[in-house]
Enzyme design. Sequence first.
Site, mmCIF file in Angstrom:
data_model
loop_
_atom_site.group_PDB
_atom_site.id
_atom_site.type_symbol
_atom_site.label_atom_id
_atom_site.label_comp_id
_atom_site.label_asym_id
_atom_site.label_seq_id
_atom_site.Cartn_x
_atom_site.Cartn_y
_atom_site.Cartn_z
ATOM 1 N N ASP A 38 60.887 -9.424 -71.926
ATOM 2 C CA ASP A 38 60.150 -8.763 -72.999
ATOM 3 C C ASP A 38 61.070 -7.845 -73.798
ATOM 4 O OD1 ASP A 38 58.200 -7.798 -74.621
ATOM 5 O OD2 ASP A 38 56.860 -7.140 -73.019
ATOM 6 N N ASP A 39 61.265 -8.166 -75.069
ATOM 7 C CA ASP A 39 62.113 -7.363 -75.965
ATOM 8 C C ASP A 39 63.593 -7.398 -75.566
ATOM 9 O OD1 ASP A 39 59.622 -6.752 -76.991
ATOM 10 O OD2 ASP A 39 59.853 -4.584 -76.907
ATOM 11 N N CYS A 78 54.919 -9.356 -79.246
ATOM 12 C CA CYS A 78 54.572 -9.849 -77.900
ATOM 13 C C CYS A 78 53.490 -10.926 -77.806
ATOM 14 C CB CYS A 78 54.164 -8.663 -77.034
ATOM 15 S SG CYS A 78 55.518 -7.512 -76.751
ATOM 16 N N ARG A 82 54.052 -15.006 -77.068
ATOM 17 C CA ARG A 82 53.588 -15.620 -75.815
ATOM 18 C C ARG A 82 52.631 -16.780 -76.072
ATOM 19 N NH1 ARG A 82 55.212 -11.693 -71.965
ATOM 20 N NH2 ARG A 82 56.546 -10.576 -73.398
ATOM 21 N N LYS A 131 53.623 -10.100 -67.244
ATOM 22 C CA LYS A 131 52.787 -9.749 -68.400
ATOM 23 C C LYS A 131 52.077 -10.976 -68.970
ATOM 24 C CE LYS A 131 53.675 -7.943 -73.069
ATOM 25 N NZ LYS A 131 54.589 -7.029 -73.769
ATOM 26 N N HIS A 133 49.081 -10.747 -71.755
ATOM 27 C CA HIS A 133 48.995 -10.319 -73.156
ATOM 28 C C HIS A 133 48.362 -11.339 -74.100
ATOM 29 C CE1 HIS A 133 50.938 -7.072 -75.904
ATOM 30 N NE2 HIS A 133 49.632 -7.029 -75.840
ATOM 31 N N SER A 156 50.987 -4.886 -72.652
ATOM 32 C CA SER A 156 52.301 -4.231 -72.563
ATOM 33 C C SER A 156 52.269 -2.998 -71.667
ATOM 34 C CB SER A 156 52.786 -3.818 -73.954
ATOM 35 O OG SER A 156 52.997 -4.955 -74.731
ATOM 36 N N HIS A 225 60.923 -4.055 -72.006
ATOM 37 C CA HIS A 225 60.022 -3.375 -72.944
ATOM 38 C C HIS A 225 59.921 -1.907 -72.509
ATOM 39 C CE1 HIS A 225 56.323 -2.419 -75.123
ATOM 40 N NE2 HIS A 225 56.337 -3.612 -75.692
ATOM 41 N N ASP A 277 60.897 -12.890 -75.525
ATOM 42 C CA ASP A 277 59.768 -13.055 -76.459
ATOM 43 C C ASP A 277 60.072 -12.569 -77.873
ATOM 44 O OD1 ASP A 277 59.724 -10.282 -75.934
ATOM 45 O OD2 ASP A 277 57.551 -10.168 -76.100
ATOM 46 N N ASN A 278 61.076 -11.718 -78.022
ATOM 47 C CA ASN A 278 61.491 -11.238 -79.348
ATOM 48 C C ASN A 278 62.739 -10.383 -79.177
ATOM 49 O OD1 ASN A 278 58.636 -9.435 -78.797
ATOM 50 N ND2 ASN A 278 60.528 -8.273 -78.993
ATOM 51 N N LYS A 298 63.218 -6.546 -83.383
ATOM 52 C CA LYS A 298 61.788 -6.823 -83.158
ATOM 53 C C LYS A 298 60.931 -6.417 -84.363
ATOM 54 C CE LYS A 298 58.015 -5.340 -80.100
ATOM 55 N NZ LYS A 298 57.653 -4.738 -78.816
HETATM 56 MG MG MG Z 1 58.099 -8.266 -76.707
#
Ligand code: MG
Length: 480
Positions: A38-39, A78, A82, A131, A133, A156, A225, A277-278, A298
């Site tokens: 994540d991130d 996010c 996903r 996660k 989400h 998150s 994240h 994811d980003n 992001k």
């Molecule tokens: Mg993310």
Amino acid sequence: MPFPRALVLGAAWLMAALASLAAAPASRPPNIIVVFCDDLGYADVGCFGASKIRTPNIDRLAKEGVRLTDFYAAQAVCSASRAALLTGCYPNRIGIAGALGPGARHGLNPDERTIAEVLKPRGYATGAVGKWHLGHHPMFLPTRHGFDEWLGLPYSNDMWPYHPEAKKGSYPELPLFDGETVVDPEVTPDDQKTLTTRYTERAVRFIERHRDQPFFLYLAHAMPHVPLFVSDARSGRSRAGLFGDVIGEIDWSVGQLLDALRRHKIDEHTLVIFTSDNGPWLSYGDHAGSAGPLREGKGTAWEGGVRVPFIARWPGRIPRDSVSHQPAMTIDLLPTLAAIAQAPLPPHRIDGLDIRPLLLKPAEATSPHDALWFYYNNNELQALRSGRWKLILPHAYRTLGSQTPATGGTPIKYSQLKAGTELYDLEKDPGEKTDLASLKPEIVAELQEHVEKARADLGDALTGRTPTGARPAGKLPSTP
Ligand code: MG
């Protein structure tokens, strides 16, 4: 003379066995593990250019597999990202945008099919860890979308009362789920420290429990994240501070998965994918990652927002230490994994394409996509990539400009800038520094045809176009 009864029975059995062989798939499909960070920024792991952060296990994954250098998340945020990975669709095709908060009353539509739902009929055990989400109400949870089990957070890890950015009373307590049961109703800072370890242990146990059947494991880390947390055991180890420690723990986690595969002798029977994811959440400064040479991060359609590290390892099938520079996107995972498992695709339209050739023959294969679209923020078509070219469409985007980066986990504010119609040659200029739009109007005109296709299909909030090919998100039934 009549045939002896044993011979007749034997022949009947042989015919039945041959018939069942003909009906059965050629071989047992491989196990599939998708690690989704994540991130995590493009340059946050060694094999994608990190200099201060050490990631020996992730680098080993790359050494023993393929790196896709031009791989994209479908949106730099996010939930949308996903949704795309799990369904093979642009997130706006299926009505998922932005990041769903604890107040959301929508989620992934029950009619959509996730990778887990696609693989299940082929005998896969399916596990989600981490996660989700895509809706936190029971009807949207992983267990309603093809996963046999799930341990993780519904959204998150910053959507909780203890985050410095949370306005007092703006978030309820953050729950941890096991299946559809809340096993920890109030995740505390100490609990957050244990998340990466806990998820990893659960993932390893899942591998062990299902080593004798095909399995699909979706491990969606909460980290890196914000707010960043690392276990006490792995704290203070990195030269890159807390962020480096957090990545170090994700790297440890990858090592644990690889050890489990080796221990159970299923290495060559398991495809492992690692991606994000980003891009990095840059306003968090030293609590954010790095997109390396790429522009912005992001929440933008610039390369730093959407281009993410991608590694795939499948010993004996994917050539070792290989690389492809062909563009591909998370929407491609569902059709690719379906093809690998010989599973039928969902009955409705999806956007991803089978990228097996990029993984199995990276030296020669070309991207199956004519164009990849980058939508963001209330369905704005902000950019698209076709081959080496990226066309930026006029839109407002967030940037930090020349401010001093944040430290200690409290972010600084973005300001807004306006992009025009801009053209970049990503082969020569991955940092999107030199706008070639006025020098190459013929390329811009060519790319505008793809733009028109995207707008006619999925709409475009920037030019007021209504989608014709979008499907609605799932909605909670309204209360009487
Ligand atoms: Mg993310």
